[in-house]
Design a protein around this motif. Structure first.
Motif, mmCIF file in Angstrom:
data_model
loop_
_atom_site.group_PDB
_atom_site.id
_atom_site.type_symbol
_atom_site.label_atom_id
_atom_site.label_comp_id
_atom_site.label_asym_id
_atom_site.label_seq_id
_atom_site.Cartn_x
_atom_site.Cartn_y
_atom_site.Cartn_z
ATOM 1 N N GLN A 1 0.850 -1.182 0.000
ATOM 2 C CA GLN A 1 0.000 0.000 0.000
ATOM 3 C C GLN A 1 0.890 1.238 0.000
ATOM 4 O O GLN A 1 1.847 1.306 0.747
ATOM 5 C CB GLN A 1 -0.876 -0.025 1.258
ATOM 6 N N ARG A 2 0.595 2.184 -0.888
ATOM 7 C CA ARG A 2 1.430 3.370 -1.038
ATOM 8 C C ARG A 2 1.344 4.289 0.158
ATOM 9 O O ARG A 2 0.301 4.446 0.768
ATOM 10 C CB ARG A 2 0.989 4.148 -2.278
ATOM 11 N N ALA A 3 2.484 4.914 0.458
ATOM 12 C CA ALA A 3 2.522 5.917 1.517
ATOM 13 C C ALA A 3 1.744 7.139 1.058
ATOM 14 O O ALA A 3 1.643 7.410 -0.126
ATOM 15 C CB ALA A 3 3.978 6.293 1.812
ATOM 16 N N PRO A 4 1.205 7.928 1.981
ATOM 17 C CA PRO A 4 0.504 9.137 1.588
ATOM 18 C C PRO A 4 1.406 10.055 0.771
ATOM 19 O O PRO A 4 2.611 10.119 0.990
ATOM 20 C CB PRO A 4 0.124 9.803 2.927
ATOM 21 N N ALA A 5 0.804 10.800 -0.153
ATOM 22 C CA ALA A 5 1.566 11.663 -1.056
ATOM 23 C C ALA A 5 2.340 12.739 -0.322
ATOM 24 O O ALA A 5 3.339 13.237 -0.820
ATOM 25 C CB ALA A 5 0.619 12.296 -2.077
ATOM 26 N N ASP A 6 1.918 13.103 0.876
ATOM 27 C CA ASP A 6 2.599 14.176 1.589
ATOM 28 C C ASP A 6 3.739 13.655 2.459
ATOM 29 O O ASP A 6 4.220 14.364 3.334
ATOM 30 C CB ASP A 6 1.595 14.971 2.428
ATOM 31 N N SER A 7 4.190 12.423 2.246
ATOM 32 C CA SER A 7 5.250 11.861 3.085
ATOM 33 C C SER A 7 6.559 12.612 2.939
ATOM 34 O O SER A 7 7.446 12.472 3.766
ATOM 35 C CB SER A 7 5.461 10.377 2.758
ATOM 36 N N GLY A 8 6.728 13.390 1.825
ATOM 37 C CA GLY A 8 7.926 14.194 1.660
ATOM 38 C C GLY A 8 9.082 13.453 1.039
ATOM 39 O O GLY A 8 10.044 14.043 0.602
ATOM 40 N N LYS A 9 9.028 12.142 1.001
ATOM 41 C CA LYS A 9 10.104 11.350 0.403
ATOM 42 C C LYS A 9 9.838 11.163 -1.077
ATOM 43 O O LYS A 9 8.699 11.026 -1.492
ATOM 44 C CB LYS A 9 10.171 9.966 1.070
ATOM 45 N N ASN A 10 10.890 11.131 -1.889
ATOM 46 C CA ASN A 10 10.818 10.760 -3.299
ATOM 47 C C ASN A 10 9.582 11.258 -4.042
ATOM 48 O O ASN A 10 8.734 10.490 -4.434
ATOM 49 C CB ASN A 10 10.880 9.238 -3.444
ATOM 50 N N SER A 11 9.468 12.544 -4.206
ATOM 51 C CA SER A 11 8.363 13.051 -5.014
ATOM 52 C C SER A 11 8.857 13.264 -6.438
ATOM 53 O O SER A 11 10.022 13.520 -6.678
ATOM 54 C CB SER A 11 7.831 14.347 -4.416
ATOM 55 N N GLY A 12 7.971 13.126 -7.395
ATOM 56 C CA GLY A 12 8.338 13.320 -8.781
ATOM 57 C C GLY A 12 8.247 12.032 -9.569
ATOM 58 O O GLY A 12 7.682 11.044 -9.120
ATOM 59 N N LEU A 13 8.825 12.090 -10.767
ATOM 60 C CA LEU A 13 8.764 10.948 -11.669
ATOM 61 C C LEU A 13 10.095 10.229 -11.762
ATOM 62 O O LEU A 13 11.149 10.854 -11.782
ATOM 63 C CB LEU A 13 8.362 11.395 -13.079
ATOM 64 N N GLY A 14 10.029 8.921 -11.838
ATOM 65 C CA GLY A 14 11.194 8.100 -12.121
ATOM 66 C C GLY A 14 11.073 7.589 -13.544
ATOM 67 O O GLY A 14 9.987 7.569 -14.116
ATOM 68 N N ILE A 15 12.183 7.182 -14.110
ATOM 69 C CA ILE A 15 12.212 6.697 -15.490
ATOM 70 C C ILE A 15 13.075 5.447 -15.562
ATOM 71 O O ILE A 15 14.167 5.409 -15.002
ATOM 72 C CB ILE A 15 12.809 7.760 -16.434
ATOM 73 N N VAL A 16 12.574 4.430 -16.246
ATOM 74 C CA VAL A 16 13.369 3.251 -16.581
ATOM 75 C C VAL A 16 13.259 3.072 -18.095
ATOM 76 O O VAL A 16 12.158 3.089 -18.644
ATOM 77 C CB VAL A 16 12.863 1.967 -15.883
ATOM 78 N N VAL A 17 14.392 2.940 -18.760
ATOM 79 C CA VAL A 17 14.393 2.712 -20.210
ATOM 80 C C VAL A 17 15.140 1.421 -20.513
ATOM 81 O O VAL A 17 15.982 0.973 -19.735
ATOM 82 C CB VAL A 17 15.041 3.890 -20.991
ATOM 83 N N GLY A 18 14.816 0.834 -21.646
ATOM 84 C CA GLY A 18 15.472 -0.393 -22.081
ATOM 85 C C GLY A 18 15.028 -0.719 -23.490
ATOM 86 O O GLY A 18 14.261 0.021 -24.104
ATOM 87 N N ARG A 19 15.513 -1.833 -24.004
ATOM 88 C CA ARG A 19 15.170 -2.243 -25.370
ATOM 89 C C ARG A 19 14.817 -3.720 -25.406
ATOM 90 O O ARG A 19 15.384 -4.527 -24.670
ATOM 91 C CB ARG A 19 16.331 -1.970 -26.315
ATOM 92 N N ILE A 20 13.889 -4.051 -26.311
ATOM 93 C CA ILE A 20 13.453 -5.425 -26.522
ATOM 94 C C ILE A 20 13.830 -5.810 -27.953
ATOM 95 O O ILE A 20 13.591 -5.054 -28.895
ATOM 96 C CB ILE A 20 11.922 -5.568 -26.336
ATOM 97 N N PHE A 21 14.437 -6.992 -28.095
ATOM 98 C CA PHE A 21 14.873 -7.492 -29.397
ATOM 99 C C PHE A 21 14.261 -8.851 -29.677
ATOM 100 O O PHE A 21 13.874 -9.570 -28.756
ATOM 101 C CB PHE A 21 16.403 -7.626 -29.437
ATOM 102 N N ARG A 22 14.252 -9.241 -30.951
ATOM 103 C CA ARG A 22 13.859 -10.585 -31.364
ATOM 104 C C ARG A 22 15.061 -11.496 -31.181
ATOM 105 O O ARG A 22 16.152 -11.177 -31.645
ATOM 106 C CB ARG A 22 13.450 -10.580 -32.833
ATOM 107 N N GLN A 23 14.862 -12.603 -30.527
ATOM 108 C CA GLN A 23 15.974 -13.518 -30.291
ATOM 109 C C GLN A 23 16.449 -14.159 -31.589
ATOM 110 O O GLN A 23 17.645 -14.380 -31.772
ATOM 111 C CB GLN A 23 15.588 -14.594 -29.291
ATOM 112 N N ASP A 24 15.534 -14.422 -32.533
ATOM 113 C CA ASP A 24 15.907 -15.153 -33.741
ATOM 114 C C ASP A 24 16.812 -14.372 -34.687
ATOM 115 O O ASP A 24 17.691 -14.944 -35.322
ATOM 116 C CB ASP A 24 14.669 -15.655 -34.484
ATOM 117 N N ASN A 25 16.612 -13.046 -34.786
ATOM 118 C CA ASN A 25 17.444 -12.284 -35.731
ATOM 119 C C ASN A 25 18.109 -11.042 -35.133
ATOM 120 O O ASN A 25 18.801 -10.318 -35.831
ATOM 121 C CB ASN A 25 16.626 -11.898 -36.971
ATOM 122 N N GLY A 26 17.883 -10.788 -33.850
ATOM 123 C CA GLY A 26 18.537 -9.670 -33.182
ATOM 124 C C GLY A 26 17.977 -8.294 -33.511
ATOM 125 O O GLY A 26 18.491 -7.290 -33.046
ATOM 126 N N ARG A 27 16.896 -8.244 -34.285
ATOM 127 C CA ARG A 27 16.308 -6.955 -34.651
ATOM 128 C C ARG A 27 15.421 -6.427 -33.523
ATOM 129 O O ARG A 27 14.838 -7.203 -32.765
ATOM 130 C CB ARG A 27 15.484 -7.096 -35.926
#
Length: 102
Positions: free
Chosen positions: A5-31
């Protein structure tokens, strides 16, 4: 882990957006695999890969208060689904993932 269960929004810790990026490929041809769907389990956060196979998760950083690792289900038509473990934070890059044809 699956987020608790999420902490209340006013907890003061870690406000804002996080980002995770990555890539997905086809195993058979690497594309790059465009159109793959990624769902962060137990959260409303989803992403899709673009033409270069890259995805970008934007999420509320309060998620990190509960758990820095998140499970992500990756699916794409004609490919086996896969469960990933992502370490999330303000900015993170995932290792490249290869999906196998069914």
């Amino acid at each position: 882990c699956v987020p608790q269960q999420r902490a209340p929004a006013d907890s003061g810790k870690n406000s804002g957006l996080g980002i995770v990026v990555g890539r997905i490929f086809r195993q058979d041809n690497g594309r790059p695999l465009a159109g793959a769907h990624l769902q962060m389990i137990g959260t409303p956060y989803v992403a899709f890969t673009d033409g270069s196979g890259e995805y970008r998760f934007n999420f509320d950083l309060s998620l990190v208060d509960n758990c820095r690792t998140q499970y992500v289900k990756v699916t794409a038509a004609g490919y086996e689904s896969r469960l990933l473990v992502l370490v999330v934070g303000p900015q993170a890059r995932s290792e490249d993932v290869r999906l196998r044809r069914q």
